[in-house]
Design an enzyme around this catalytic site. Structure first.
Site, short mmCIF file in Angstrom:
data_model
loop_
_atom_site.label_atom_id
_atom_site.label_comp_id
_atom_site.label_asym_id
_atom_site.label_seq_id
_atom_site.Cartn_x
_atom_site.Cartn_y
_atom_site.Cartn_z
N GLU A 98 16.54 10.44 -24.95
CA GLU A 98 15.85 11.49 -24.23
C GLU A 98 15.75 12.80 -25.01
OE1 GLU A 98 14.17 11.47 -21.33
OE2 GLU A 98 14.48 9.30 -21.29
N SER A 358 -16.76 -14.55 13.60
CA SER A 358 -17.16 -14.48 15.01
C SER A 358 -16.27 -13.60 15.86
CB SER A 358 -17.21 -15.89 15.62
OG SER A 358 -18.45 -16.49 15.37
#
Length: 710
Positions: A98, A358
C-alpha cells in the site's frame, strides 16, 4: 554595440525577474497557508483514544414478523490489536503493497503521486493511486470516497495533520484496525476471523498477504467471492514484500497462498432477497444515519421457508424461479428472488423484467369489464386483423359465439385482441399503470398478449388489488424502525385509493376462478377457493402463475436469466405447482373465504387431455419489439408434444367426450372450492345451437343451464 544589446535585453530580464519574484511570493504565501491549514486541522483532530472508539458505520438488525432476527447488517469488528500485538508479517505486507515509503514521507508522497500519474498515463486509464496509508486513514475516518479535487485536497491536509499529531506506529495501528476488508469486516482481526476462522494475532505470512491484498478492491479480491482472485492478489503482495526486503524469495515461495483453507461461509437463506429489497427504502423513510437501528419487517419465516422449498422443488433444471406473496394489506410475507442467494444475489422478483404472456390479459378484461362488459356477454371468436397483425388461437381454430368467461378460461387470443381494439390499447395500458405496473407498456395491438416486460412484484400487486375488491394494494416490507429504543418510523396502510368499482373486481375474480377450476390453471387448486391466471411466453421462455386465496396473493415466475427456452415450461405446470405447493401450507391456518361470486363453469367442457390442459403459448412471436407483424410460420398439423405445448388452454375443438353428469360436476366444484354443495336446477339441459360462422361443434358443446347458483 554591447551596451545597445544590454539595453535591448533589460526589459525582458526585468519582466522575468518580476515574474519569478511573484511566483516566489505566491509560493511563500501558499506554503504559509498550507502550514496554517495543517496546524488548524491538527488542533481539531480527535485524540488517539477517541479515534480508536469511533464507529465506522451503522449497525442494522432486521427482525421478521414474529420478532426473530433475520440478519444483522453493517460493520463487524474484531478485537483491537495494539501495534506490538499485530504480527510483523501483517504490518510489513500492508506497508509493502500500500505504501512502501510510509516510514519516510510526511503524510503525502510526491514521488508516489508522480509515479502513479506516469503509470496511469502509460496504461491509458487509472490503474494506480498515489494515496499513502495516512491519506487512506484520513479518508476512511473523516471523508467520503468521492473522487473530486476538493476531497483530495482535504485528504492531503488531514494526512499532514495526522502525521504531525501521531507517530508512524500509531497511524499504522489505527489503519490496520479500522480499514475495510470486505464482507462487512473492519480491521484485520474481523477480516481474519471471517476469512480464516481465527484472530489476527495468529496470521501466517500467506494469510497476511491475502488480507493485505484486499484493501485495493475488497469486493473484487474477497476470498469468499473469488478465491482465485484473492490468492492471485496475495502473490502480488508477496512479490512486493520481497522487493522491499521484508521477506526472502524462499520465504515467499514457502508461503503458498494457493494452499490456504478458507473458513466456510455461513449459510445464506433466501430471506436476504427480501432484506436487499426492503432495507434501501430506509433512505426515504428515516433520516437517522448513525445510531444502531432495529428494523421490524413483514416477512413470515415459516412462509419464507415454504416459498423457498416450493420454488426449489418445482423449478425446471437449468432455470430460475421467483415468488412474491402479499397479505391483503400489501405486507410481503415471502419473497424468493432465485434458487440460490449465495450464487446469485440478483432478485428476479423485484428486478427482472420479463414478458407476462396471457397473465397480462388481466388488464384487458379489467378494461372490458369497466367499459360495461359482463362475464356472460357473448362475443364472436373469429379471425381478426388489426393494423396488419392477425392473432390466432392456440388451437388454430375459431369457435364462433362464446361468452367472455369461456374466452378467458381458455385464453382465446382473438377475443382478447377484439376487446383491446374495442376499449382501446391505450386504455389497457392505463389500466395496467393504474394497477401498479411500473415498467414501460407499449400500445401496439399485440400488447394484449403480454408483449411488454413487467416485474413479478408489480404483477402480484395488481392481482392483490383485484382480490382487495378494487382497492389499491401497495407492497411494503418495513412495519417500524427503532433507534436507541425509540420508534422513529411506523408504516401506515392506505386503503383509500379505489382503482375500479367493486363490481368490476368481483367480475374479474369470477373469471379468474374459472381459470383455476376448469381452465389453464388447474394445477393451482389447493382445496379452497382460488382465483388466478397462467402466462406462458413464446418459445417457452417464461412461465407465470398469479393468484389469490384466503387473503393471500402469490405470484410465481420461472425462466432462464438469458431468456433461452426452457423445455416443458408452461405457466400451468411448474409455476402453478409451485403456487399450490406454497399456498396449501401458507393458508392452512387461515379460514376459508368465499369469493363474492361462486364458481361458474365456461360453456364448453373439454376433454382433459394434454393438449386441452396446456394448449400452446401465446403467439406474441409474430410481432417484433415495436409491435410490427412478422411472417408467420405455417401451423404444424401434427399434434403438439410436451416440448411444444404451452399452458394456455385451447378453444372448443373438433371432438369432446360425452358430457359429465351434473352430480359429478358439482362434486368437482365442491372439492376445489371448499364449500358446501350448491343447489342444482333439476330441469332439463337444452342443447346450444351451433352458430353458422363456427366450425361444427361436438355434441358435448352444451350450454350449462344447470349450473351452481351464483
Amino acid at each position: 554595440m554591447a551596451r545597445k544589446r544590454s539595453a535591448t535585453r533589460s526589459p525582458w530580464r526585468r519582466r522575468l525577474g518580476l515574474t519569478l519574484k511573484i511566483l516566489i511570493g505566491l509560493a511563500v504565501i501558499g506554503l504559509g497557508a498550507l502550514v496554517i491549514a495543517v496546524y488548524v486541522a491538527r488542533s481539531q483532530l480527535p485524540s488517539f483514544e477517541e479515534l480508536k472508539s469511533s464507529p465506522n458505520g451503522q449497525m442494522i438488525r432486521v427482525h421478521a414478523a414474529d420478532g426473530s432476527v433475520i440478519v444483522s447488517l453493517g460493520p463487524s469488528y474484531g478485537e483491537w490489536l495494539t501495534y506490538n500485538s499485530i504480527p510483523t508479517v501483517m504490518r510489513d505486507a500492508t506497508v509493502a503493497v500500500e505504501d512502501s515509503r510510509f516510514r519516510s514521507h510526511p503524510g503525502v508522497d510526491p514521488l508516489g503521486i508522480v509515479r502513479s500519474l506516469w503509470v496511469n498515463y502509460q496504461r491509458g486509464r487509472r490503474v494506480q493511486g498515489g494515496s499513502t496509508i495516512t491519506q487512506q486513514l484520513a479518508r476512511n475516518v473523516f471523508l467520503s470516497s468521492q473522487k473530486k479535487f476538493g476531497r483530495k485536497f482535504r485528504e492531503a491536509i488531514l494526512a499532514l495533520a495526522l502525521e504531525r499529531k501521531f507517530s508512524k506506529d500509531q497511524i499504522l495501528e489505527l489503519y490496520l484496525n479500522k480499514v475495510y476488508y470486505g464482507g462487512g469486516a473492519y480491521g484485520i482481526d474481523a477480516a481474519s476471523r471471517k476469512f480464516f476462522g481465527h484472530g489476527a494475532d495468529r496470521l501466517s505470512l500467506a494469510e497476511a498477504a491475502v488480507i493485505a491484498g484486499l484493501v485495493k478492491a475488497p469486493s473484487n479480491y474477497s476470498p469468499t467471492a473469488d478465491a482465485d482472485a484473492a490468492k492471485g492478489r496475495a502473490g502480488v503482495v508477496l512479490r512486493q514484500m520481497v522487493r522491499n526486503g521484508y521477506v526472502t524469495q524462499s520465504q515467499a515461495e514457502q508461503a503458498d497462498p494457493e494452499g490456504l483453507k478458507l473458513a466456510p461461509e455461513p449459510p445464506q437463506n433466501s430471506a436476504r432477497y427480501f432484506t436487499d429489497w426492503a432495507l434501501p427504502q430506509l433512505d426515504t423513510l428515516i433520516d437517522e444515519t448513525q445510531a444502531p437501528l432495529e428494523v421490524w419487517t413483514t416477512i413470515d419465516p415459516k412462509m419464507q421457508r415454504q416459498a423457498d422449498a416450493a420454488i426449489r422443488a418445482n423449478v425446471p433444471a437449468g432455470a430460475q424461479g421467483a415468488l412474491v406473496s402479499l397479505d391483503r394489506d400489501g405486507a410481503v410475507r415471502a419473497m424468493v428472488g432465485g434458487t440460490d442467494y449465495v450464487s446469485s444475489i440478483y432478485n428476479r422478483a423485484t428486478q427482472a423484467q420479463r414478458q407476462p404472456g396471457s397473465a397480462f390479459k388481466l388488464f384487458v378484461y379489467l378494461a372490458a369489464l369497466e367499459a360495461g362488459h359482463k362475464p356472460e356477454d357473448v362475443v364472436v371468436d373469429e379471425p381478426v386483423t388489426i393494423d396488419g397483425w392477425s392473432p390466432r388461437n392456440d388451437s388454430r381454430h375459431n369457435s364462433g359465439n362464446v361468452t367472455l368467461r369461456t374466452a378467458f378460461a381458455y385464453s382465446l387470443n382473438t377475443v382478447a385482441a377484439k376487446l383491446g381494439q374495442e376499449v382501446g390499447f391505450a386504455t389497457i395500458a392505463d389500466m395496467a399503470r393504474r394497477f401498479g405496473i411500473t415498467t414501460q407498456i407499449n400500445t401496439h395491438p399485440a400488447m394484449v398478449l403480454g408483449t411488454s416486460d413487467v416485474r413479478l412484484i408489480d404483477m402480484t400487486r395488481a392481482f392483490a388489488s383485484v382480490a382487495a375488491k378494487g382497492v389499491a394494494v401497495v407492497p411494503y416490507g418495513i412495519t417500524r424502525v427503532t433507534a436507541n429504543g425509540e420508534t422513529i418510523y411506523t408504516h401506515e396502510v392506505d386503503r383509500s385509493r379505489v382503482l375500479v368499482a367493486p363490481y368490476v373486481a368481483a367480475a374479474m375474480t369470477d373469471l379468474l376462478q374459472t381459470t383455476v377450476n376448469t381452465g389453464t390453471g388447474r394445477e393451482a387448486q389447493i382445496g379452497r377457493p382460488v382465483a388466478g391466471k397462467t402466462g406462458t411466453t413464446t418459445s417457452l421462455k417464461d412461465g407465470w402463475f398469479l393468484g389469490f386465496s384466503s387473503g393471500l396473493t402469490t405470484g410465481v415466475w420461472m425462466g432462464r436469466d438469458d431468456a433461452k427456452p426452457v423445455r416443458g415450461l408452461h405457466g400451468g405446470t411448474a409455476p402453478a405447482r409451485a403456487f399450490a405447493a406454497f399456498m396449501r401450507p401458507a393458508t392452512a391456518d387461515r379460514p376459508i373465504e368465499q369469493f363474492d361470486t361462486q364458481v361458474t363453469l365456461p360453456e364448453w367442457q373439454l376433454e382433459p387431455d394434454e393438449e386441452s390442459y396446456y394448449g400452446a403459448p401465446d403467439n406474441a412471436t409474430f410481432v417484433d419489439e415495436n409491435g410490427n407483424p412478422l411472417p408467420q410460420q405455417p401451423a404444424d398439423p401434427a399434434p403438439p408434444t410436451g416440448a411444444d405445448i404451452g399452458d394456455e388452454g385451447p378453444a372448443p375443438e373438433r371432438t369432446a367426450p360425452a358430457r359429465t353428469p351434473q352430480q359429478q360436476l358439482d362434486d368437482l366444484i365442491d372439492s376445489v372450492s371448499g364449500r358446501d354443495q350448491p343447489q342444482r336446477d333439476p330441469g332439463p339441459v337444452p342443447r346450444r345451437d351451433t352458430p353458422a360462422t363456427a366450425p361444427a361443434a361436438p355434441a358435448a358443446r352444451q350450454l350449462q343451464d344447470a349450473r351452481p347458483t351464483q
